[in-house]
Design an enzyme around this catalytic site. Sequence first.
Site, PDB file in Angstrom:
ATOM      1  N   SER A  12      39.403  34.704  39.690  1.00  0.00           N
ATOM      2  CA  SER A  12      39.509  36.133  40.000  1.00  0.00           C
ATOM      3  C   SER A  12      40.926  36.511  40.414  1.00  0.00           C
ATOM      4  CB  SER A  12      38.505  36.506  41.089  1.00  0.00           C
ATOM      5  OG  SER A  12      39.076  36.283  42.359  1.00  0.00           O
ATOM      6  N   LYS A  13      41.151  37.819  40.419  1.00  0.00           N
ATOM      7  CA  LYS A  13      42.455  38.342  40.827  1.00  0.00           C
ATOM      8  C   LYS A  13      42.792  37.874  42.230  1.00  0.00           C
ATOM      9  CE  LYS A  13      42.024  42.444  38.052  1.00  0.00           C
ATOM     10  NZ  LYS A  13      41.956  43.865  37.893  1.00  0.00           N
ATOM     11  N   ARG A  14      41.755  37.802  43.051  1.00  0.00           N
ATOM     12  CA  ARG A  14      41.981  37.422  44.446  1.00  0.00           C
ATOM     13  C   ARG A  14      42.462  35.983  44.576  1.00  0.00           C
ATOM     14  NH1 ARG A  14      37.898  40.775  44.306  1.00  0.00           N
ATOM     15  NH2 ARG A  14      36.418  39.135  43.821  1.00  0.00           N
ATOM     16  N   ASP A  15      42.286  35.198  43.518  1.00  0.00           N
ATOM     17  CA  ASP A  15      42.759  33.818  43.600  1.00  0.00           C
ATOM     18  C   ASP A  15      44.284  33.761  43.677  1.00  0.00           C
ATOM     19  OD1 ASP A  15      40.299  32.552  43.745  1.00  0.00           O
ATOM     20  OD2 ASP A  15      40.019  32.641  41.574  1.00  0.00           O
ATOM     21  N   GLY A  16      44.957  34.819  43.206  1.00  0.00           N
ATOM     22  CA  GLY A  16      46.416  34.919  43.328  1.00  0.00           C
ATOM     23  C   GLY A  16      47.085  33.586  43.137  1.00  0.00           C
TER      24      GLY A  16
END
Length: 353
Positions: A261-265
Amino acid sequence: MSTKVRVRFAPSPTGPLHIGGVRTALYNYLFAKKNGGDFILRIEDTDQNRLVPGAEQYVIDTLKWVGIEPNEGTGYGDGPHAPYRQSDRKDTYRQYAEQLLQAGFAYYAFDTEADLEQMKATNANFKYDANTRELGKNSLTLSKEEVEKRLSEKEHYVIRIKLPADEDVKFYDEIRGWVIVNTSQMDDKVLLKSDGMPTYHLANVCDDYVMQISHVIRGEEWLPSAPLHVMLYRYLGWEKSMPKFAHLPLLLKPDGNGKLSKRDGDRLGFPVFPLEWTDPKTNEISSGYKQKGYLPEAVLNMLAFLGWNPGTEQEIFSKEELIEAFSLENIHKAGAKFDFEKAKWFNAEYIKN
Ligand code: GLU
């Protein structure tokens, strides 16, 4: 369905596009080019509360960097179906919602947040559907005069689809085969919101129809929405021109534990974004493949193999070779684990050559 292949990449600008989104765009692009078709970029920004400044431009910049540019779409000139940003097409959706109301396939619902909370309080599994809508304040339960009064007094309302209580919805997915979902598992989704904006579902189906999309190729997370979309095509009288569906396997974290996910950055030790991104709220910077020294051709090649393979041993493919080799039949059903070592390997190979 239009005879010409027309596919679209339809991101919502709710944050920077991550590499899973780039893969979706790539598969659409490869499929279009392989079949002499068009690749369209449509911006799905009907959820105005979730807009992130810069996210739309980021999509355009990313597609430019990786070299998979649309024939039509936001940022790509005035194509035959311009505008391609849904908030600029707002007025076109209401007529379809009204068509559904007229035909008895949709209804007005005046329930407030508090009303809905109350309905949920008495039933933990509450969903607004054929069994519960009689408890709501809607045009199916209120008198005609009462509905007209509320409308003329400009009371807030939404328009909901009216689904049958118990009917199988069946459609063919090009990757998964036949999918059957009973309407008892579905709910009367909102089609037009109280701010006059369509929801994703209504806008998505209307635009795919109007833009003569032949194939909807998108992430697996949209598979649960597909039965609702099929019902919308049917109720709008468009079933004969319904696009074919292909839901792509999820892109998973390297350990296979959930969707990347995007939140995994940069949390997992590698970039999840094609280009560096500065969060407009926090100024936090997330790294991008470009700034890390990756070649766009290597990134494309690496992404192509996350969920597809050509059925041969060959791994290094130019964009032209990918177009030549690509087919929906060779897309896997199972989720694809992201492999950063493999990404590095692809880049090293491209740099060597
Ligand atoms: N707007 C959706 C997204 O953000 C696209 C879903 C679709 O392609 O139908 O992913």
